[in-house]
Design a protein around this motif. Structure first.
Motif, PDB file in Angstrom:
ATOM      1  N   PRO A 211       0.822  -1.211   0.000  1.00 51.87           N
ATOM      2  CA  PRO A 211       0.000   0.000   0.000  1.00 51.87           C
ATOM      3  C   PRO A 211       0.858   1.263   0.000  1.00 51.87           C
ATOM      4  N   SER A 212       0.502   2.224  -0.840  1.00 56.47           N
ATOM      5  CA  SER A 212       1.238   3.486  -0.881  1.00 56.47           C
ATOM      6  C   SER A 212       0.340   4.591  -1.417  1.00 56.47           C
ATOM      7  N   VAL A 213       0.579   5.797  -0.937  1.00 48.84           N
ATOM      8  CA  VAL A 213      -0.095   7.001  -1.418  1.00 48.84           C
ATOM      9  C   VAL A 213       0.946   8.099  -1.511  1.00 48.84           C
ATOM     10  N   SER A 214       0.599   9.182  -2.163  1.00 45.08           N
ATOM     11  CA  SER A 214       1.514  10.317  -2.232  1.00 45.08           C
ATOM     12  C   SER A 214       1.256  11.257  -1.060  1.00 45.08           C
ATOM     13  N   VAL A 215       2.153  12.209  -0.854  1.00 42.24           N
ATOM     14  CA  VAL A 215       2.004  13.147   0.256  1.00 42.24           C
ATOM     15  C   VAL A 215       0.757  14.004   0.098  1.00 42.24           C
ATOM     16  N   THR A 216       0.282  14.163  -1.130  1.00 42.34           N
ATOM     17  CA  THR A 216      -0.884  15.022  -1.384  1.00 42.34           C
ATOM     18  C   THR A 216      -2.183  14.239  -1.522  1.00 42.34           C
ATOM     19  N   THR A 217      -2.152  12.940  -1.309  1.00 42.38           N
ATOM     20  CA  THR A 217      -3.363  12.129  -1.402  1.00 42.38           C
ATOM     21  C   THR A 217      -4.333  12.505  -0.282  1.00 42.38           C
ATOM     22  N   PRO A 218      -5.601  12.745  -0.597  1.00 45.64           N
ATOM     23  CA  PRO A 218      -6.576  13.036   0.462  1.00 45.64           C
ATOM     24  C   PRO A 218      -6.621  11.913   1.488  1.00 45.64           C
ATOM     25  N   VAL A 219      -6.870  12.283   2.730  1.00 45.40           N
ATOM     26  CA  VAL A 219      -6.873  11.314   3.810  1.00 45.40           C
ATOM     27  C   VAL A 219      -7.895  10.206   3.560  1.00 45.40           C
ATOM     28  N   LYS A 220      -9.048  10.548   3.021  1.00 38.83           N
ATOM     29  CA  LYS A 220     -10.075   9.529   2.765  1.00 38.83           C
ATOM     30  C   LYS A 220      -9.533   8.435   1.853  1.00 38.83           C
ATOM     31  N   LEU A 231      -3.064  -4.392   5.607  1.00 39.39           N
ATOM     32  CA  LEU A 231      -1.825  -4.466   6.386  1.00 39.39           C
ATOM     33  C   LEU A 231      -1.828  -3.492   7.557  1.00 39.39           C
ATOM     34  N   GLY A 232      -2.907  -2.712   7.665  1.00 39.93           N
ATOM     35  CA  GLY A 232      -2.998  -1.783   8.783  1.00 39.93           C
ATOM     36  C   GLY A 232      -2.154  -0.549   8.634  1.00 39.93           C
ATOM     37  N   ALA A 233      -1.659  -0.292   7.416  1.00 42.54           N
ATOM     38  CA  ALA A 233      -0.805   0.873   7.206  1.00 42.54           C
ATOM     39  C   ALA A 233      -0.647   1.118   5.712  1.00 42.54           C
ATOM     40  N   THR A 234      -0.184   2.309   5.384  1.00 40.77           N
ATOM     41  CA  THR A 234       0.213   2.612   4.017  1.00 40.77           C
ATOM     42  C   THR A 234       1.450   3.494   4.052  1.00 40.77           C
ATOM     43  N   ALA A 235       2.328   3.292   3.100  1.00 39.49           N
ATOM     44  CA  ALA A 235       3.487   4.165   2.964  1.00 39.49           C
ATOM     45  C   ALA A 235       3.047   5.467   2.296  1.00 39.49           C
ATOM     46  N   VAL A 236       3.744   6.547   2.622  1.00 39.05           N
ATOM     47  CA  VAL A 236       3.493   7.851   2.002  1.00 39.05           C
ATOM     48  C   VAL A 236       4.759   8.246   1.256  1.00 39.05           C
ATOM     49  N   LEU A 237       4.613   8.580  -0.035  1.00 38.96           N
ATOM     50  CA  LEU A 237       5.777   8.812  -0.884  1.00 38.96           C
ATOM     51  C   LEU A 237       5.852  10.251  -1.358  1.00 38.96           C
ATOM     52  N   HIS A 238       7.096  10.731  -1.471  1.00 41.65           N
ATOM     53  CA  HIS A 238       7.335  12.009  -2.132  1.00 41.65           C
ATOM     54  C   HIS A 238       7.085  11.852  -3.631  1.00 41.65           C
ATOM     55  N   ALA A 239       7.096  12.973  -4.336  1.00 42.48           N
ATOM     56  CA  ALA A 239       6.868  12.943  -5.782  1.00 42.48           C
ATOM     57  C   ALA A 239       7.947  12.153  -6.512  1.00 42.48           C
TER      58      ALA A 239
END
Length: 322
Positions: A211-220, A231-239
């Motif tokens: 699981p991964s999202v970008s720093v600007t992904t809406p919280v929802k 997995l109970g979590a997601t990584a947050v990635l820079h551009a």
């Protein structure tokens, strides 16, 4: 037959007697032990261990320990040796004969035959004046003054001492061979012990979702990503694809405690910055240690700042290393 009122008193005395016997053996260690270790380190063949009765059983355990710690060994029963098993002894081998008394009929028959093979003979014996001790090239003194039973008959203290001395020999050889954890893993690939020594994070994380999202992904959307990948979590990635942080179920709960309206929030607003990570080349047991130290259930796998995947506590439970 009568019931014993307090068997633990007997047990305690047996254990104390055997512990004292081992202590006394440490006082008797001298250059003879050094000579035995260095002789085994110098040979090109195997260690052949022999004995009869309870000594044979102890010998089999010593063989197992030697083999698992880098010293090739095999067991030869003293009674079978004179019926053909002497053929297993080869040039370059060394023989260890185990006998408390060193004077049993089987040993007296076997020793001249062993000497005839030309291989060095090490006698592990309590009585250093015995036939075995006097005819051995080297002696390991497994001194046992008496057995632990009231009749001084059942092999108890003597076998414990021989077993402990065998362990001391094996560990000394292990150190002499610069035996490593990697060597141990090669000889113990099966079961939980083997997995602790060789299983790496790279063997686990590819089987999981990432699981991964970008720093600007809406919280929802981040919450949906967490739920869908289970997995109970997601990584947050820079551009640029490097790891910026992580959002866990705990981060979501803390956000809800702070605000009722998260429609304007994005992933970087609630993420945990600089999360605890492991590399794909780390051992799985190290990942377990980190989870236990930090009281967490998942770790991000990152190589050179780039997300590789996740390893979860459930993965380690499934592999049997917990």
């Amino acid at each position: 037959m009568k019931l014993l009122k307090n068997p633990q008193l007997i047990a305690r005395q047996v254990l104390l007697d055997e512990a004292e016997a081992i202590r006394k053996v440490t006082e008797r260690l001298d250059n003879r032990f050094d000579d035995c270790v260095n002789k085994i380190l110098s040979i090109s063949g195997r260690v052949v261990v022999t004995g009869i009765g309870k000594s044979a059983i102890i010998g089999q355990k010593i063989v197992a320990t030697l083999n698992s710690t880098g010293t090739p060994s095999l067991f030869m029963h003293a009674a079978d040796a004179i019926h053909g098993d002497l053929g297993m002894i080869q040039d370059g081998d060394v023989v260890i004969a185990i006998s408390r008394s060193g004077n049993t009929p089987e040993i007296k028959v076997l020793v001249p035959l062993l000497k005839r093979t030309g291989v060095p003979l090490i006698g592990m014996v309590s009585d250093t004046g015995s036939y075995l001790a006097c005819h051995s090239d080297y002696v390991l003194e497994a001194y046992a003054e008496r057995e632990a039973d009231p009749l001084d008959l059942a092999p108890t203290t003597s076998t414990t001492v021989a077993l402990a001395l065998g362990d001391a020999l094996a560990v000394s050889l292990l150190v002499g061979r610069d035996f490593t954890r990697q060597d141990f893993a090669r000889y113990h690939p099966g079961g939980a012990l083997g997995k602790k020594l060789y299983l790496k994070v790279a063997d686990i994380y590819p089987h999981n979702a990432c699981p991964s999202v970008s720093v600007t992904t809406p919280v929802k959307e981040a919450i949906i990503e967490i739920s869908s990948k289970r997995l109970g979590a997601t990584a947050v990635l820079h551009a640029d694809g490097t790891l910026a942080g992580i959002i866990t179920d705990g981060d979501v709960r803390r956000m809800l405690n702070r605000t009722d309206d998260f429609r304007t929030l994005v992933a970087q607003d609630i993420m945990t910055v600089s999360p605890v990570c492991v590399c794909s080349d780390d051992y799985a047991v190290r990942a377990l240690e980190i989870m236990q130290e930090r009281n967490i259930t998942q770790l991000v796998v990152v190589d050179d700042g780039i997300l590789q995947g996740f390893v979860h506590l459930h993965d380690l439970l499934k592999e049997g290393i917990v």
